[in-house]
Design an enzyme around this catalytic site. Sequence first.
Site, PDB file in Angstrom:
ATOM      1  N   ASP A  63       0.892  -1.165   0.185  1.00 37.30           N
ATOM      2  CA  ASP A  63       0.240   0.007  -0.070  1.00 37.30           C
ATOM      3  C   ASP A  63       0.916   1.498   0.010  1.00 37.30           C
ATOM      4  O   ASP A  63       0.438   2.252   0.644  1.00 37.30           O
ATOM      5  CB  ASP A  63      -0.904   0.010   1.215  1.00 37.30           C
ATOM      6  CG  ASP A  63      -2.111   0.992   1.184  1.00 37.30           C
ATOM      7  OD1 ASP A  63      -2.501   1.369  -0.091  1.00 37.30           O
ATOM      8  OD2 ASP A  63      -2.546   1.657   2.262  1.00 37.30           O
ATOM      9  N   CYS A  72     -21.898 -11.470  -3.761  1.00 38.12           N
ATOM     10  CA  CYS A  72     -22.372 -10.279  -3.294  1.00 38.12           C
ATOM     11  C   CYS A  72     -23.911 -10.391  -3.527  1.00 38.12           C
ATOM     12  O   CYS A  72     -24.810  -9.868  -2.519  1.00 38.12           O
ATOM     13  CB  CYS A  72     -22.049  -8.951  -3.729  1.00 38.12           C
ATOM     14  SG  CYS A  72     -20.465  -8.408  -2.848  1.00 38.12           S
ATOM     15  N   CYS A  89     -27.554  -8.181  -2.165  1.00 42.99           N
ATOM     16  CA  CYS A  89     -27.226  -7.275  -1.306  1.00 42.99           C
ATOM     17  C   CYS A  89     -26.566  -5.960  -1.596  1.00 42.99           C
ATOM     18  O   CYS A  89     -25.607  -5.863  -2.417  1.00 42.99           O
ATOM     19  CB  CYS A  89     -26.222  -8.190  -0.138  1.00 42.99           C
ATOM     20  SG  CYS A  89     -25.954  -7.192   1.361  1.00 42.99           S
ATOM     21  N   CYS A 147     -23.870  -2.500   2.129  1.00 39.53           N
ATOM     22  CA  CYS A 147     -22.728  -1.296   2.295  1.00 39.53           C
ATOM     23  C   CYS A 147     -23.008  -0.179   1.728  1.00 39.53           C
ATOM     24  O   CYS A 147     -22.454   0.994   2.170  1.00 39.53           O
ATOM     25  CB  CYS A 147     -21.427  -2.220   1.735  1.00 39.53           C
ATOM     26  SG  CYS A 147     -21.594  -2.530  -0.022  1.00 39.53           S
ATOM     27  N   CYS A 207     -23.690   3.919   4.054  1.00 38.72           N
ATOM     28  CA  CYS A 207     -22.381   4.853   3.841  1.00 38.72           C
ATOM     29  C   CYS A 207     -23.055   6.128   4.272  1.00 38.72           C
ATOM     30  O   CYS A 207     -24.155   6.830   3.584  1.00 38.72           O
ATOM     31  CB  CYS A 207     -22.136   5.072   2.627  1.00 38.72           C
ATOM     32  SG  CYS A 207     -20.807   6.275   2.125  1.00 38.72           S
ATOM     33  N   CYS A 210     -16.045  10.040   0.431  1.00 40.42           N
ATOM     34  CA  CYS A 210     -15.685   9.131   1.548  1.00 40.42           C
ATOM     35  C   CYS A 210     -15.124   9.473   2.850  1.00 40.42           C
ATOM     36  O   CYS A 210     -14.323  10.376   2.762  1.00 40.42           O
ATOM     37  CB  CYS A 210     -14.840   8.053   0.865  1.00 40.42           C
ATOM     38  SG  CYS A 210     -14.294   6.605   2.018  1.00 40.42           S
ATOM     39  N   CYS A 266     -13.214   5.386   8.147  1.00 34.75           N
ATOM     40  CA  CYS A 266     -14.639   4.947   8.516  1.00 34.75           C
ATOM     41  C   CYS A 266     -14.718   3.547   8.173  1.00 34.75           C
ATOM     42  O   CYS A 266     -14.059   3.027   7.032  1.00 34.75           O
ATOM     43  CB  CYS A 266     -15.570   5.837   7.579  1.00 34.75           C
ATOM     44  SG  CYS A 266     -17.257   5.256   7.609  1.00 34.75           S
ATOM     45  N   CYS A 285     -19.094   0.475   5.990  1.00 31.89           N
ATOM     46  CA  CYS A 285     -19.314  -0.688   4.754  1.00 31.89           C
ATOM     47  C   CYS A 285     -18.854  -1.835   5.010  1.00 31.89           C
ATOM     48  O   CYS A 285     -19.442  -2.814   4.712  1.00 31.89           O
ATOM     49  CB  CYS A 285     -18.956  -0.022   3.411  1.00 31.89           C
ATOM     50  SG  CYS A 285     -16.966   0.257   3.294  1.00 31.89           S
ATOM     51  N   CYS A 293     -21.162  -5.422   6.458  1.00 34.87           N
ATOM     52  CA  CYS A 293     -21.213  -6.646   5.456  1.00 34.87           C
ATOM     53  C   CYS A 293     -21.277  -7.956   5.999  1.00 34.87           C
ATOM     54  O   CYS A 293     -20.963  -8.408   7.043  1.00 34.87           O
ATOM     55  CB  CYS A 293     -19.899  -6.822   4.798  1.00 34.87           C
ATOM     56  SG  CYS A 293     -19.581  -7.850   3.536  1.00 34.87           S
TER      57      CYS A 293
END
Length: 379
Positions: free
Chosen positions: A152, A207, A210, A213, A217, A233, A260, A263, A267
Site C-alpha cells: 500500500d 455479493c 445485497c 454497504c 454509507c 468518503c 470509516c 461499509c 457486510c
Amino acid sequence: MTTIALSQEQQLALSNLCTNIQLWAKELGFQQIGISDADLSSETERLQQWLGKGYHGSMQWLEDRKKMRLNPELLHPGTRRIISVRMDYLPEGSQQIAILKSPEKAYVSRYALGRDYHKLMRKRLALIAEKIKQDAQAFIPELEISSRPFVDSAPVLERPIAEKAGLGWIGKHTLIINQHAGSWFFLGEIYTSLPLPVTEVITENKCGDCEACLKVCPTAAFPRPYELDARRCISYLTIENKGEIPEEFRTVMGNRVFGCDDCQAICPWNKYAKPTCEADFQPRHGLENSDLLTLFMWDEQTFLKNTEGSAIRRIGYELWQRNLAVGLGNAPANPDIVSALTSRLPQASELVAKHIQWALVQQKNPNRKRVRKLSRTRV
C-alpha cells in the site's frame, strides 16, 4: 522479456517452491497467498473511467502513475508473476458498532488502532522474497531472479491483483471480500521475475442482491455498486484531504475522526472474520474507546508520542485537531466541550479554527438536527 525454457524437473521444482511459499507465509503470520500473472490490461478502461470522473479527488498521484499501476513491469522490470497475500487485522472485541453509537466517543478506523502495518508486512514479505531467490537459484541458475515487496505504498492495483490471485472478490464497496474471512485484512504483494505456477482459483462474486454497504454509507460515497467517489468518503475526508472538510459532510461524519468502517461493519460476510493474532495490531493508548474531548486536549507533543509507529501520525497534528473538532461539534451539547473548543481557538491554525468555530455553533444550537446519512439520490 526473455523467455526461459524450463525442463520438467525445473517446473516441478517451481511447483514445490509454491508449496514452500505457502508455508513461509503462514509462519510469518499471513493468512493466505495466491499467485497471478502480471497482465492487468483488463483494468485499463475501469481505471480510466474512474479517474475521468474525478473520483480520486486531490490524490493526483493516482493519475500521474496510472501507467505503472496497469503495467507491473514498469514498476519492477522483469515482473512475470505477482504473489498476493492477506493478513487479518481486526482486534478481538473491537465493538465498532458500540463506539459509533456513543457520540461522545472517538471512532478510529480499526486498522489504525495498533502499529502501522506497512513496515511490519513489508519486512516479512522481503524475507519471503529472499527465501524465494535462494531456493530458485539452486535449480534455475541461468535465470536472474529479482523480487520486490509492496504494501500500500506504491502504484499497485492491489485489489484487482488479489482478486486475480484468488484471495476473494471485489465487493460492491470496492474492497476484497473472502467468503471464509470477510474483509478485515490488509493486502500485500511481491512482484517477481520468477515464472511461478499461477494459482488455479476461480473467484465467484457472492455479493448477490445485497446492497447493505451502499445504503449504510453516511456520505453516499457510492454512486453505484463497485464504484467509490473518494471525494465523499469519510476515509478520504479525514485522511487524504488536507484542506477543509466540506460542511455538507460534517454532520454525517458523526464521531468518525480517522477513517470509516461502516461499509465493512455491516457486510454479512464479516460474520466469518477472524480476530488478528498479531500483537502489533492490538489497540494502543486506549484509542479503541477514547472520548473525543480527551483526544482533542492532547497537545502536539502528546499526539506525536501516542501516535509513534501508528498510521494516524501521517495526517499530522493539525488534521487530527480538525477532525476531532468536527466530532466535538456532533457530540451532545456539553459545557466542557464548549470550554475546550474555546480555549483552543486562539492558538489554532486557520484551518482548525474554521472547524472549531463550526463546532461551537453546533454545540450552542439546541435545535440542531441529527442527520445520520445523506441520501444516495444526491449523487
